[in-house]
Design an enzyme around this catalytic site. Structure first.
Site, PDB file in Angstrom:
ATOM      1  N   ARG A 118      47.091  10.492 -12.164  1.00  0.00           N
ATOM      2  CA  ARG A 118      46.979  10.546 -10.709  1.00  0.00           C
ATOM      3  C   ARG A 118      45.689   9.888 -10.226  1.00  0.00           C
ATOM      4  O   ARG A 118      45.672   9.238  -9.176  1.00  0.00           O
ATOM      5  CB  ARG A 118      47.058  12.008 -10.253  1.00  0.00           C
ATOM      6  CG  ARG A 118      48.433  12.621 -10.500  1.00  0.00           C
ATOM      7  CD  ARG A 118      48.442  14.139 -10.459  1.00  0.00           C
ATOM      8  NE  ARG A 118      49.782  14.649 -10.771  1.00  0.00           N
ATOM      9  CZ  ARG A 118      50.076  15.939 -10.939  1.00  0.00           C
ATOM     10  NH1 ARG A 118      49.126  16.863 -10.838  1.00  0.00           N
ATOM     11  NH2 ARG A 118      51.312  16.306 -11.208  1.00  0.00           N
ATOM     12  N   ARG A 162      47.300   3.848 -18.561  1.00  0.00           N
ATOM     13  CA  ARG A 162      48.034   4.801 -17.716  1.00  0.00           C
ATOM     14  C   ARG A 162      49.492   4.908 -18.152  1.00  0.00           C
ATOM     15  O   ARG A 162      50.068   6.000 -18.188  1.00  0.00           O
ATOM     16  CB  ARG A 162      47.942   4.375 -16.252  1.00  0.00           C
ATOM     17  CG  ARG A 162      48.601   5.360 -15.285  1.00  0.00           C
ATOM     18  CD  ARG A 162      48.334   5.011 -13.837  1.00  0.00           C
ATOM     19  NE  ARG A 162      48.864   6.029 -12.963  1.00  0.00           N
ATOM     20  CZ  ARG A 162      49.859   5.841 -12.097  1.00  0.00           C
ATOM     21  NH1 ARG A 162      50.425   4.642 -11.977  1.00  0.00           N
ATOM     22  NH2 ARG A 162      50.296   6.833 -11.345  1.00  0.00           N
ATOM     23  N   SER A 198      16.652   3.683   4.777  1.00  0.00           N
ATOM     24  CA  SER A 198      15.556   4.238   4.002  1.00  0.00           C
ATOM     25  C   SER A 198      14.942   5.381   4.791  1.00  0.00           C
ATOM     26  O   SER A 198      14.801   5.302   6.011  1.00  0.00           O
ATOM     27  CB  SER A 198      14.496   3.159   3.726  1.00  0.00           C
ATOM     28  OG  SER A 198      13.294   3.738   3.274  1.00  0.00           O
ATOM     29  N   LYS A 222      14.336  -1.479   6.282  1.00  0.00           N
ATOM     30  CA  LYS A 222      15.147  -1.760   5.097  1.00  0.00           C
ATOM     31  C   LYS A 222      16.636  -1.551   5.335  1.00  0.00           C
ATOM     32  O   LYS A 222      17.055  -0.690   6.103  1.00  0.00           O
ATOM     33  CB  LYS A 222      14.702  -0.874   3.928  1.00  0.00           C
ATOM     34  CG  LYS A 222      13.320  -1.196   3.385  1.00  0.00           C
ATOM     35  CD  LYS A 222      13.031  -0.406   2.121  1.00  0.00           C
ATOM     36  CE  LYS A 222      13.872  -0.899   0.965  1.00  0.00           C
ATOM     37  NZ  LYS A 222      13.615  -0.134  -0.269  1.00  0.00           N
ATOM     38  N   ASN A 254      19.314  -1.190   2.446  1.00  0.00           N
ATOM     39  CA  ASN A 254      19.449  -1.147   0.989  1.00  0.00           C
ATOM     40  C   ASN A 254      20.887  -1.436   0.536  1.00  0.00           C
ATOM     41  O   ASN A 254      21.843  -1.017   1.192  1.00  0.00           O
ATOM     42  CB  ASN A 254      19.025   0.227   0.466  1.00  0.00           C
ATOM     43  CG  ASN A 254      17.562   0.509   0.701  1.00  0.00           C
ATOM     44  OD1 ASN A 254      16.723  -0.370   0.529  1.00  0.00           O
ATOM     45  ND2 ASN A 254      17.228   1.726   1.110  1.00  0.00           N
ATOM     46  N   ARG A 259      44.101  22.042 -35.117  1.00  0.00           N
ATOM     47  CA  ARG A 259      43.519  22.226 -33.785  1.00  0.00           C
ATOM     48  C   ARG A 259      42.055  22.569 -34.002  1.00  0.00           C
ATOM     49  O   ARG A 259      41.728  23.357 -34.879  1.00  0.00           O
ATOM     50  CB  ARG A 259      44.235  23.316 -32.986  1.00  0.00           C
ATOM     51  CG  ARG A 259      45.646  22.892 -32.555  1.00  0.00           C
ATOM     52  CD  ARG A 259      46.325  23.923 -31.645  1.00  0.00           C
ATOM     53  NE  ARG A 259      45.522  24.170 -30.469  1.00  0.00           N
ATOM     54  CZ  ARG A 259      45.274  25.401 -29.974  1.00  0.00           C
ATOM     55  NH1 ARG A 259      45.753  26.465 -30.602  1.00  0.00           N
ATOM     56  NH2 ARG A 259      44.558  25.550 -28.902  1.00  0.00           N
TER      57      ARG A 259
END
Length: 463
Positions: free
Chosen positions: A120, A184, A294, A300, A302, A333
């Protein structure tokens, strides 16, 4: 007071689709889906009444169960399936209780739930990778011939194009997509019983037959076929692959998943690393359209998406290493090896899910600055085309002499802070064999991008 993990310290995955598909409620629902599918599969194989399958399925709703209570009670047995089975049996009608978890072991349910959660989550990751690849392809096509400095070991090397760089990003993203798609499709259900022999299912089947007929006529061969059919029916109910063998201690599915996820983080991390470098103030060749603020510096903007992807790319290999380490699981196991997988696997799914989300956003909002690329091409005053000059000179004076002449010219240009082409005019007067060379053409970095354009075209043909 108990507080759930809201992602305060995990901005990379906060709010991503992967966060929703990997949360505690999502894992609980996956375990309940596994339990319900098991009862339905036994019903389909004649090992349980159809009403039991319907009853367990109707009850298997995570909203009816207390996740925190299950987590605390899981300590007594070491996994959450044990208390969940108790609560699920109590919640279904009495006549369906004998068919809850019948024949299974805890690892059957939790491993199957992990595969459901992974499937999923990968669906959302693959969607984001497709978006990222599409946006990067747009940049590659638009900037097929946009020249820029190619850099090796942090230094200017030879000219390249931004189109070729973006085509490389896309190639990695598509490689990641292909790996995740294959993984998948191969994610298997888990069903083996206590030690991977399916013996309990056989015992319950025999018991049911005795109750119905008072005599047992099944042969060993028929019993085996029925049990293998049960495994197949269980996988079909879940939409997962049918396993060849119970894989309680044969952890190929987890290792393959770990490898594909770590690769994906690294593939996205390559794009992020380039963006972080190219968006430095002194380089300024790209920038994120929606940069982050920032707390201290108002000016800034970023590169936050690239930063979060880079963080994920650094963490992913360590998580994958833990999952690879769990391959060495003892017996039928294991004690500890299986348990060590749960949190790293979820963290890895979350990291990659967040990185894919940020990768799509980064590619969609990336602003390319061609004029900065052109200006930066000139920073070495022509030295960036020394490879081309060496080839042209070697045709006339030999490779050794060409290298010697160019090394001296480069040192002089650097020490005198002058353009290489100015120094080369003197060189041509001193080396008669070099007379007639077109220095203006040879020292123009925009005319030395090799097959960058055709390579970009070829890369973009891949679907």
């Amino acid at each position: 007071m108990y507080e759930s993990d809201a992602g305060l310290l995990a901005p990379g995955r906060a709010g991503s689709p992967a966060e929703a598909t990997t949360g505690d409620s999502a894992f609980l629902q996956a375990m309940l889906d596994a339990e319900a599918a098991l009862t339905r599969a036994q019903s389909a194989c004649g090992l349980a009444p159809a009403e039991a399958g319907r009853a367990v399925t109707e009850t298997a709703d995570a909203g009816r169960f207390d996740v925190r209570d299950l987590a605390l009670r899981a300590r007594s047995g070491g996994n959450p399936v044990i208390p969940l089975v108790v609560d699920l049996m109590a919640a279904v009608p009495e006549d369906a209780r004998p068919y809850v978890h019948r024949g299974a072991t805890s690892q059957d349910i939790l491993d199957t739930a992990a595969m459901l959660v992974a499937s999923r989550t990968l669906a959302t990751v693959l969607d984001d990778l497709e978006r990222a690849a599409g946006e990067v392809a747009r940049h590659a096509a638009t900037h097929r011939d946009t020249q820029m400095a190619g850099r090796t070991l942090t230094q200017h090397a030879v000219p390249t194009t931004f189109g070729l760089k973006a085509a490389g990003w896309r190639a990695l993203i598509l490689d990641a997509r292909d790996r995740l798609t294959a993984v998948r499709a191969s994610l298997p259900a888990q069903l083996g019983g206590a030690a991977g022999t399916l013996a309990a299912f056989s015992a319950f089947s025999a018991s049911a037959a005795r109750e119905d007929t008072e005599e047992q006529e099944e042969t060993d061969g028929q019993e085996e076929v029925d049990l293998l059919a049960l495994v197949a029916a269980y996988a079909r109910e879940l939409g997962l692959a049918e396993p060849l063998l119970p894989w309680h201690t044969l952890r190929t599915p987890i290792a393959d998943l770990a490898g594909a996820l770590a690769f994906t983080a690294g593939a996205l991390g390559k794009m992020a690393a380039d963006v972080l470098t190219l968006s430095r103030t002194e380089i300024g060749e790209v920038e994120e359209e929606e940069g982050g603020d920032s707390s201290a510096l108002p000016h800034k903007s970023n590169p936050v998406h690239a930063t979060l992807i880079a963080a994920a790319a650094r963490r992913a290999p360590g998580l994958a290493a833990t999952l690879y380490g769990s391959l060495a699981a003892e017996d039928e196991r294991p004690a500890g090896a299986w348990h060590a997988e749960w949190e790293p696997l979820r963290d890895l799914l979350r990291l990659v899910g967040g990185a894919a989300r940020d990768g799509a956003a980064l590619a969609a909002g990336l602003r390319v600055v061609p004029y900065a690329m052109r200006e930066n091409l000139q920073l070495t005053d022509g030295l960036i085309v020394s490879e081309r000059l060496a080839a042209a000179f070697a045709d006339r004076i030999g490779r050794a002499r060409a290298r010697e002449v160019l090394a001296a010219a480069a040192e002089r240009a650097h020490s005198e802070t002058t353009d290489l082409s100015d120094v080369l005019f003197d060189v041509l007067r001193e080396e008669p064999e070099l007379a007639g060379l077109d220095l203006a053409e040879l020292t123009d970095p925009t005319r030395y991008t090799g097959s960058a354009g055709p390579l970009t075209d070829r890369a973009l043909e891949r679907r």
